[in-house]
Write an enzyme that holds these catalytic residues in place. Structure first.
Site, PDB file in Angstrom:
ATOM      1  N   LYS A  32       0.830  -1.213   0.000  1.00  0.00           N
ATOM      2  CA  LYS A  32       0.000   0.000   0.000  1.00  0.00           C
ATOM      3  C   LYS A  32       0.861   1.259   0.000  1.00  0.00           C
ATOM      4  O   LYS A  32       0.506   2.253  -0.627  1.00  0.00           O
ATOM      5  CB  LYS A  32      -0.907   0.003   1.230  1.00  0.00           C
ATOM      6  N   ARG A 105      -3.370  10.723   1.295  1.00  0.00           N
ATOM      7  CA  ARG A 105      -2.231  11.640   1.387  1.00  0.00           C
ATOM      8  C   ARG A 105      -1.382  11.630   0.111  1.00  0.00           C
ATOM      9  O   ARG A 105      -0.469  12.421  -0.032  1.00  0.00           O
ATOM     10  CB  ARG A 105      -1.355  11.266   2.589  1.00  0.00           C
ATOM     11  N   CYS A 129      -5.074   8.648   7.501  1.00  0.00           N
ATOM     12  CA  CYS A 129      -5.509   8.323   8.861  1.00  0.00           C
ATOM     13  C   CYS A 129      -5.218   9.461   9.830  1.00  0.00           C
ATOM     14  O   CYS A 129      -4.185  10.119   9.736  1.00  0.00           O
ATOM     15  CB  CYS A 129      -4.802   7.052   9.313  1.00  0.00           C
TER      16      CYS A 129
HETATM   17  N1  EPU Z   1       6.088  15.250   9.231  1.00  0.00           N
HETATM   18  C1  EPU Z   1       6.194  16.623   9.437  1.00  0.00           C
HETATM   19  N2  EPU Z   1       6.175  17.441   8.333  1.00  0.00           N
HETATM   20  C2  EPU Z   1       6.056  16.952   7.061  1.00  0.00           C
HETATM   21  C3  EPU Z   1       5.970  15.554   6.879  1.00  0.00           C
HETATM   22  C4  EPU Z   1       5.983  14.736   7.982  1.00  0.00           C
HETATM   23  O1  EPU Z   1       6.294  17.090  10.569  1.00  0.00           O
HETATM   24  O2  EPU Z   1       6.038  17.748   6.110  1.00  0.00           O
HETATM   25  C5  EPU Z   1       6.081  14.356  10.407  1.00  0.00           C
HETATM   26  C6  EPU Z   1       4.739  13.624  10.552  1.00  0.00           C
HETATM   27  O3  EPU Z   1       3.769  14.423  11.199  1.00  0.00           O
HETATM   28  C7  EPU Z   1       5.148  12.402  11.351  1.00  0.00           C
HETATM   29  C8  EPU Z   1       6.556  12.105  10.822  1.00  0.00           C
HETATM   30  O4  EPU Z   1       7.021  13.311  10.214  1.00  0.00           O
HETATM   31  O5  EPU Z   1       5.200  12.699  12.700  1.00  0.00           O
HETATM   32  C9  EPU Z   1       6.641  10.970   9.832  1.00  0.00           C
HETATM   33  O6  EPU Z   1       5.757  11.215   8.744  1.00  0.00           O
HETATM   34  P1  EPU Z   1       6.060  10.686   7.272  1.00  0.00           P
HETATM   35  O7  EPU Z   1       6.104  11.850   6.357  1.00  0.00           O
HETATM   36  O8  EPU Z   1       7.237   9.778   7.330  1.00  0.00           O
HETATM   37  O9  EPU Z   1       4.755   9.839   6.987  1.00  0.00           O
HETATM   38  P2  EPU Z   1       3.884   9.809   5.680  1.00  0.00           P
HETATM   39  O10 EPU Z   1       4.734   9.847   4.464  1.00  0.00           O
HETATM   40  O11 EPU Z   1       2.765  10.789   5.777  1.00  0.00           O
HETATM   41  C10 EPU Z   1       3.982   7.222   5.362  1.00  0.00           C
HETATM   42  C11 EPU Z   1       2.969   6.125   5.325  1.00  0.00           C
HETATM   43  C12 EPU Z   1       2.411   5.877   6.709  1.00  0.00           C
HETATM   44  C13 EPU Z   1       3.566   5.498   7.629  1.00  0.00           C
HETATM   45  C14 EPU Z   1       4.629   6.610   7.608  1.00  0.00           C
HETATM   46  C15 EPU Z   1       5.859   6.271   8.431  1.00  0.00           C
HETATM   47  C16 EPU Z   1       2.068   6.347   3.117  1.00  0.00           C
HETATM   48  C17 EPU Z   1       0.915   6.692   2.254  1.00  0.00           C
HETATM   49  N3  EPU Z   1       1.905   6.499   4.412  1.00  0.00           N
HETATM   50  O12 EPU Z   1       3.269   8.380   5.806  1.00  0.00           O
HETATM   51  O13 EPU Z   1       1.539   4.774   6.594  1.00  0.00           O
HETATM   52  O14 EPU Z   1       3.083   5.324   8.922  1.00  0.00           O
HETATM   53  O15 EPU Z   1       5.049   6.868   6.259  1.00  0.00           O
HETATM   54  O16 EPU Z   1       6.473   5.115   7.956  1.00  0.00           O
HETATM   55  O17 EPU Z   1       3.106   5.908   2.643  1.00  0.00           O
HETATM   56  C18 EPU Z   1      -0.273   3.386   7.173  1.00  0.00           C
HETATM   57  O18 EPU Z   1       0.076   2.670   6.244  1.00  0.00           O
HETATM   58  O19 EPU Z   1      -1.152   3.070   8.006  1.00  0.00           O
HETATM   59  C19 EPU Z   1       0.381   4.703   7.313  1.00  0.00           C
HETATM   60  C20 EPU Z   1      -0.098   5.666   8.089  1.00  0.00           C
END
Ligand code: EPU
Length: 444
Positions: A32, A105, A129
């Protein structure tokens, strides 16, 4: 598919009578957190791109629709392969964009491809989420460093740049999404981009591999530095997506919580090493085969442990929820320190309602302080076990929390009614068929 299953798949309520061990085989398909990003990469070229091992999940559907709305075509080759082709592209009108707002997202990752091909991008405000504030400040600041002018609008963001130029970018935290943003925006930028403190999850390495197949020039250093040398054009690709290691871990936990034995076909050991170590530490066992991994409970009693989630190669935040259900069955006191999202333990109140004994704390109960310590976030959990879980009426709050409730209901005494199960389809394809196939007692 039989009519009962068809009805269940459309329904938003699932009734589970707990107490049966799950036994048998499940097939896990593409990840995913990888598939939709590879689909976005296809927009960087006019050429056809073939993606295999595509899972039937909602996040893939959303990006399929977005590609079509942008003027591209996505066609099925067979039940698990698609071909994407976007020879011409135009911006999605704001009105149409509203349909995508709040659903996922991934659309923020369209910025790079749209700017490269149209000099302009409109992307919706983000869904996904509700597990923390989830800002996009790193994304926006990286895009600005590459030369984009960004304005916030009532429906999302409007970006403009005749051309993007490589730059030095540092992330305050190794964000998965922001790393992907920089990759997708800089591959066609002029000059070199150096991204430091980048995320290096296997899903990111896979995206880099796909971009390399397309002709991109990207090198990854061991110290979280990624160098991207922009090229003027990219070609199509053929790629088979990596297995979803989050789904694999969920089935592994379902096996030990229900005291069953599950063979997860296509599970790969190399992407799961941290999970496998912890799984074994609490009394789970596994046997790695060429085409998958068997998971079961080795000892009668599971053992407690202390655990911290973290960025790769740490224990993934997305593994945490199902693992916590396993810890409710472990003998003694376990501690889980969530360091990736500030609000990813909210789901445990329902587990307590089902009989678990879990207490949340604001303090960092781990070996190091994280960004959330002393900031009023309940981000550490103490779990006392073992506890007999009992059935309940449950409402699913988010994807991973939701699947952890399903696992808890499978082990609980009595009939649980779980609402909002459509949320689980965002990341778990055909999960009700899989549960039935493994012997779960799913009621009409
Ligand atoms: N963050 C910031 N600013 C930003 C981006 C992120 O402060 O501009 C913070 C977030 O708030 C969080 C941390 O950095 O505290 C990590 O966020 P990240 O950007 O790594 O997460 P993401 O890319 O939004 C993806 C996965 C998530 C998974 C995370 C961490 C996707 C679509 N989502 O999210 O997956 O938990 O990486 O590995 O790839 C899930 O599958 O249930 C899920 C939530």
């Amino acid at each position: 598919m039989n009519s009962v299953l068809e009805k269940k798949n459309r329904s938003d309520i699932l009734k589970i009578c707990g107490g049966r061990p799950l036994k048998g085989e499940v097939v896990v398909q593409g990840a995913k957190n990888s598939l939709p990003k590879i689909m976005v990469a296809s927009l960087l070229t006019k050429a056809p791109c073939i993606l295999k091992n595509v899972a039937p999940i909602k996040d893939v559907e959303i990006i399929r629709e977005l590609i079509s709305a942008l003027g591209g075509k996505v066609q099925n080759i067979d039940s698990t392969s698609i071909v994407m082709e976007t020879p011409k592209m135009s911006l999605v009108p704001a009105k149409r964009l509203e349909d995508f707002s709040g659903q996922s997202r991934i659309p923020i990752l369209l910025c790079g491809p749209l700017l490269a091909r149209l000099g302009e991008a409109i992307v919706p405000s983000l869904g996904g989420c509700q597990i923390g504030t989830r800002p996009v400040d790193f994304h926006l600041s990286a895009l600005r460093s590459l030369g984009a002018k960004i304005t916030e609008t009532p429906y999302g963001y409007h970006l403009k740049a005749k051309k993007l130029y490589g730059n030095k970018i540092h992330l305050d935290y190794p964000s998965v999404g922001a790393t992907e943003q920089v990759l997708l925006a800089s591959v066609l930028a002029e000059g070199v981009t150096e991204l430091s403190n980048a995320a290096n999850e296997p899903e990111i390495i896979e995206l880099i591999a796909v971009l390399q197949k397309m002709g991109a020039n990207i090198s990854v250093d061991l110290d979280r530095v990624i160098n991207i040398r922009g090229v003027s054009e990219l070609k199509g690709f053929e790629h088979s997506a990596m297995t979803d290691r989050l789904e694999v871990a969920s089935w592994a936990c379902a096996a030990i919580v229900t005291n069953g034995k599950i063979f997860v076909k296509h599970a790969t050991q190399l992407d799961m090493m941290t999970f496998l170590n912890k799984f074994r530490q609490i009394g789970g066992e596994f046997d790695v085969k060429d085409d998958g991994i068997f998971f079961w409970r080795k000892s009668k009693d599971l053992k407690s442990l202390a655990l911290e989630t973290g960025v790769h190669p740490g224990f993934m935040t997305d593994w945490q929820q199902a693992f916590v259900v396993a810890l409710t069955q472990a003998d003694g006191v376990s501690v889980v320190h969530e360091t990736v999202y500030e609000n990813r333990l909210g789901y445990v109140s329902t587990l307590n309602h089902m009989g678990a004994k879990i207490q949340l704390y604001q303090e960092c109960l781990g070996s190091h302080f994280c960004r959330f310590g002393q900031r009023n976030y309940l981000h550490s959990a103490v779990i006392v076990g073992p506890t007999q879980l009992k059935s309940a009426a449950i409402h699913i709050p988010d994807l991973r929390g939701g699947f952890s409730y399903v696992i808890a209901a499978l082990a609980a005494e009595g009939i649980s009614t779980i609402q909002n199960i459509q949320l689980i389809y965002r990341g778990y394809g055909n999960f009700i068929e899989k549960l039935v196939h493994l012997g779960a007692d799913i009621l009409e």
